[in-house]
Design an enzyme around this catalytic site. Structure first.
Site, short mmCIF file in Angstrom:
data_model
loop_
_atom_site.label_atom_id
_atom_site.label_comp_id
_atom_site.label_asym_id
_atom_site.label_seq_id
_atom_site.Cartn_x
_atom_site.Cartn_y
_atom_site.Cartn_z
N ARG A 1 -58.32 39.40 -29.82
CA ARG A 1 -58.30 38.35 -28.58
C ARG A 1 -59.77 37.58 -29.08
NH1 ARG A 1 -56.23 42.29 -23.89
NH2 ARG A 1 -53.81 41.40 -24.26
N GLY B 1 -47.83 37.77 -18.86
CA GLY B 1 -47.55 37.86 -17.47
C GLY B 1 -47.35 36.80 -17.11
N LYS C 1 -35.29 46.66 -18.63
CA LYS C 1 -34.71 46.08 -16.88
C LYS C 1 -34.44 44.91 -16.15
CE LYS C 1 -37.10 50.58 -15.01
NZ LYS C 1 -37.35 51.26 -14.10
N GLY D 1 -46.34 41.53 -25.50
CA GLY D 1 -46.59 42.31 -26.16
C GLY D 1 -45.50 42.90 -27.29
#
Length: 391
Positions: free
Chosen positions: A36, A370, A194, A347
């Site tokens: 990063r 996200g 999920k 990720g």
């Protein structure tokens, strides 16, 4: 998507405030992965080459607002960034009381923004305090673009000028290419544990894509929707009806949600578990589906081969265990081999891409988790909307 780009701005003689994402992992007190930090270098270097003074701000970890603990101090990040730039970088702790005066070519790093009271609640006064430090605000932290916080949204609202940094602009250009004017056919791969965490994304993509591939625990829920047994596999039976609606939506437009005819099962979830490949119709009550089988992998590879655009989020199996990595490896290779434009994010997806050595063969790799998912869902990203006000 219209927004100003740093690469088009003349910042000579100005002070530039860059919101970067330098939230790097640590192990034994040392930075264990500086990806990063390196990704943030182009924007900083551009400003320095133009003759600007640069103030960088970032979050680090999950500190409590108003409390600066040793593990939340950005000093190690400043030292590493300084090493990469060949400069000494000071950490500004009292910047609100004593406005920093930087000369052209100097770089400083604000103390961890998430220590500041009001950061997470997008406090306008804190945003104004950030903006008062600069002539130009640059947001180069796509990974936080889905959060309306003082260092991402309020500061842009108060800044004299706000624009997208090199990394942010590349992300938005790539995502725009993939979703707003995609080459057809468009295929999305959405996998994960999920359905509940990605249901809205699946519903949104079902309206946009020509083919929708699901994997992992999500695929197990879709298998339940087709009346298949998944044994003791991770699944959400209460969402089987929602999965059926997505299957029907895709079918109504001539698309499919290809589900595996063969799977790789085990009796336990463990690194040394014995892997057994079997037909989906032969899954036993005590089986756990941990990967797709070779026939299913071949079907997906054939589907991806002819794609014009591929959006990929999530591995299709437990690729961390070698005996259950075959499906994700096949998908990864198919994405790499496709002539279409591919964009991948998340990720686990990035870890799989690295593991299978195809990093250089993906059209664009998103740094956002996200933010990437919310963009796929069609949501407005607050930090991006703030930049668009200046166009």
């Amino acid at each position: 998507m219209n927004f100003l780009k740093l690469s088009e701005q003349n910042v000579a003689g100005k002070t530039v405030l860059i919101r970067a994402d330098l939230n790097v992992p640590f192990k034994d007190g040392q930075i264990s992965d500086d990806t990063r930090i390196r990704a943030s270098l182009p924007s900083i270097q551009y400003c320095l080459e133009q003759g600007a003074a640069v103030i960088v701000m970032t979050h680090l970890g999950r500190p409590t607002e108003g409390e600066l603990k040793a593990e939340d101090d950005v000093a190690p990040v400043a030292a590493h960034l300084g090493k990469l730039l060949g400069k000494e970088i000071k950490v500004l702790n009292d910047w609100r009381e004593h406005k920093p005066q930087l000369a052209a070519g100097e770089v400083a790093l604000l103390q961890n923004v998430r220590v500041n009271v009001g950061e997470k609640k997008n406090c306008p006064e804190l945003g104004k305090a950030y903006a008062a430090l600069c002539d130009v605000f640059v947001n180069d932290a796509f990974g936080t673009a889905h959060r309306a916080q003082a260092s991402t949204e309020a500061v842009a609202a108060a800044a004299p000028l706000a624009c997208a940094g090199m990394l942010m602009a590349a992300e938005l250009d790539a995502l725009g290419k993939a979703l707003q004017a995609p080459a057809r056919p468009m295929v999305a791969i959405v996998a994960g544990s999920k359905v509940s965490t990605k249901l809205t994304i699946l519903e949104s993509l079902a309206d946009k894509v020509d083919q929708l591939i699901v994997g992992g625990g999500i695929a197990n829920t879709f298998l339940l929707a087709q009346g298949k047994s998944v044994g003791k596999s991770l699944a959400e039976p209460d969402l089987a009806d929602e999965a059926k609606k997505i299957i029907d939506k895709m079918a109504a437009k001539g698309g499919i949600v290809p589900l595996p005819e063969d799977v790789v099962c085990a009796k336990t979830f463990a690194a040394d578990a014995e892997a057994v490949t079997k037909s989906i119709d032969d899954v036993a009550e005590d089986d756990m589906i941990l990967d797709i089988g070779p026939q299913a992998a071949a079907v997906l590879a054939d589907l991806l081969k002819n794609a014009g655009t591929i959006v990929w989020n999530g591995p299709v199996g437990v690729f961390e265990f070698p005996q259950f990595a075959g499906g994700t490896a096949a998908v990864a290779q198919a994405v790499a081999d496709s002539a279409g434009f591919s964009i991948a994010g998340g990720g686990d997806t990035l870890a799989a891409i690295a593991q299978f050595g195809i990093t250089d063969r993906i059209g664009y790799i998103s740094t956002g988790g996200g933010a990437f998912l919310e963009f796929l869902e069609g949501k407005e990203l607050p930090a991006v909307a703030a930049l668009q006000r200046f166009v």
